[in-house]
Design a protein around this motif. Structure first.
Motif, PDB file in Angstrom:
ATOM      1  N   GLU A 186       0.854  -1.202   0.000  1.00 18.39           N
ATOM      2  CA  GLU A 186       0.000   0.000   0.000  1.00 18.39           C
ATOM      3  C   GLU A 186       0.886   1.246   0.000  1.00 18.39           C
TER       4      GLU A 186
ATOM      5  N   ARG B   2       3.957   1.356  -0.903  1.00 18.70           N
ATOM      6  CA  ARG B   2       4.685   1.451  -2.174  1.00 18.70           C
ATOM      7  C   ARG B   2       3.814   2.117  -3.243  1.00 18.70           C
ATOM      8  N   ARG B   3       2.512   1.692  -3.250  1.00 19.42           N
ATOM      9  CA  ARG B   3       1.584   2.291  -4.232  1.00 19.42           C
ATOM     10  C   ARG B   3       1.450   3.800  -3.967  1.00 19.42           C
ATOM     11  N   ASN B   4       1.283   4.108  -2.662  1.00 15.09           N
ATOM     12  CA  ASN B   4       1.161   5.535  -2.286  1.00 15.09           C
ATOM     13  C   ASN B   4       2.408   6.298  -2.706  1.00 15.09           C
TER      14      ASN B   4
ATOM     15  N   GLN C 251       4.453   5.494  -5.041  1.00 14.48           N
ATOM     16  CA  GLN C 251       4.496   5.635  -6.501  1.00 14.48           C
ATOM     17  C   GLN C 251       3.627   6.813  -6.940  1.00 14.48           C
ATOM     18  N   THR C 252       2.396   6.850  -6.353  1.00 14.66           N
ATOM     19  CA  THR C 252       1.470   7.946  -6.697  1.00 14.66           C
ATOM     20  C   THR C 252       2.099   9.285  -6.329  1.00 14.66           C
TER      21      THR C 252
END
Ligand SMILES: Nc1ncnc2c1ncn2[C@@H]1O[C@H](COP(=O)(O)OP(=O)(O)OP(=O)(O)O)[C@@H](O)[C@H]1O
Length: 400
Positions: free
Chosen positions: A222, A224-226, A228-229
């Motif tokens: 999560e 990592r996704r954040n 990335q965003t």
């Protein structure tokens, strides 16, 4: 499967110690029968096989009885040698050679075990392992793929011990355990159980840990996704910042120019303010002057200039008169000064005289008191008792 090829014996029991005595036995496959009369040496061959493979000499042969008796050979020293050639469990040819020595002493035989050597082919090269640098017996067990207990109690079982399965139960069990490696197996089982138990505990811990890790992994994914965003946004922001920076550059230049102009305007507005206040002052002055003008001049400018000229002349004349007066005034002021100084001096003298008068008055009062006291004491009638005495009266009293 391992297989015995041949064995040579020299200097063991009835086998003589000389080279010519050396006997070579070739073993047939799948079966070799040793046949001979009593004392021919059949048992010795089996003993030599066991000795070559396990390194163990027969029981009751300690002290060199396994080696050919030096007395029989009329020698003081006998060297015994057993060489066994066989194929190991992988089918590779190996050779093991073991040697012993018996030395005849006065009343006994001294026995020595000499070095043993295991020769083996490895990558077309013959490798020699000596008993000095390797555990030859263990190595032989590995090469043959048969346990020592099987070699000792089954394959090369001495004829005198061949009845061991009929002996007492405890020793039979011990031998069976050795043959089937049961003790090791039981130990191994126990060890496996222990390992299993500890691994189960580890597994439980690992399961709990893996649950936590899963949660952490999900959290990490999560994040990592954040990340990335956020990084994408950051990248976009960087681009827009770059754009804005480019746009700002000319604006900054313009701002600098405007600031220059603003400071000039500020200077000018200061000047305007000062001018305004001067103007106001002048207007006020004009107003005041106008209020002081009683008679308004209605003539021309030339007439005004003439009038001003006349007035200036009058002013000059008045100034010159004022200067004359000032000159005359100066000696008068000096005189006033002198008079003031004299006045001061007289005032001081007046003060001194007043003090003298005061003293004289006090003395006179004292004198009068003395006269009155004396007149009362001596019963002298005074004509002016009750009032102040004059100097003459006092002098008269003194001459009485
Ligand atoms: N230290 C020794 N030195 C010389 N000869 C010995 C020594 N020990 C034993 N012998 C001889 O070795 C022979 C023993 O041979 P072995 O027992 O191997 O014969 P065998 O063929 O097995 O006999 P059997 O059929 O009776 O069992 C005997 O003749 C014995 O006298």
């Amino acid at each position: 499967m391992s297989m015995i090829d041949k064995m040579s014996i020299m200097g063991i029991r009835a086998f003589g110690p000389d080279d010519r005595d050396q006997q070579v036995i070739r073993f047939q496959h799948p079966l070799t029968l040793l046949v001979g009369p009593n004392g021919a040496g059949k048992t010795t061959i089996i003993e030599c096989l066991k000795y070559a493979t396990t390194g163990d000499q027969p029981q009751n042969t300690k002290g060199g009885a396994f080696v050919h008796d030096p007395k029989f050979a009329n020698e003081t020293e006998i060297k015994a040698k057993v060489r066994l050639q066989c194929r190991n469990v992988q089918g590779h040819l190996i050779q093991v050679e073991r040697s012993m020595m018996a030395i005849q002493k006065a009343s006994s035989i001294q026995f020595k075990t000499l070095d043993g050597v295991l020769s083996k082919k490895r990558n077309d090269e013959v490798v020699h392992l000596t008993s000095k640098c390797a555990e030859l017996n263990k190595q032989m067990v590995e090469e043959l793929g048969v346990s020592k207990a099987v070699l000792e109690h089954v394959i090369f079982c001495h004829q005198e011990e061949s009845n061991w399965p009929l002996s007492e139960g405890k020793s039979v069990k011990q031998k069976f355990d050795d043959i089937f490696a049961a003790t090791r197996y039981i130990k191994a089982l126990e060890e496996i159980r222990k390992v299993q138990k500890s691994q189960k505990a580890d597994l439980r811990d690992n399961k709990v840990e893996s649950t936590h890790l899963k949660v952490h992994c999900e959290g990490a994914a999560e994040k990592r996704r954040n990340l990335q965003t956020t990084e994408t946004k950051l990248q976009a922001s960087k681009v827009s910042v770059e754009k804005i920076t480019q746009q700002i550059k000319p604006l900054e230049t313009h701002i600098i120019e405007l600031r220059g102009k603003q400071s000039k305007i500020e200077v000018m507005s200061g000047q305007v303010e000062a001018t305004k206040s001067r103007l106001q002052q002048m207007l006020d002055d004009e107003k005041k002057l106008k209020s002081r003008i009683k008679n308004t001049f209605h003539g021309t400018d030339e007439q005004l200039a003439q009038l001003q000229n006349d007035q200036e002349k009058i002013v000059d004349r008045k100034r010159s008169q004022q200067l004359d007066c000032e000159r005359q005034l100066q000696p008068l002021e000096e005189q006033i000064n002198d008079f003031s100084k004299q006045k001061m001096k007289y005032s001081v003298e007046q003060g001194k005289l007043q003090q003298v008068v005061k003293n004289a008055e006090e003395q006179r009062k004292h004198r009068d008191e003395l006269i009155r006291g004396s007149s009362e004491e001596y019963n002298i009638s005074l004509p002016y008792i009750g009032s102040d005495l004059s100097s003459q009266e006092a002098t008269t009293f003194l001459h009485l």
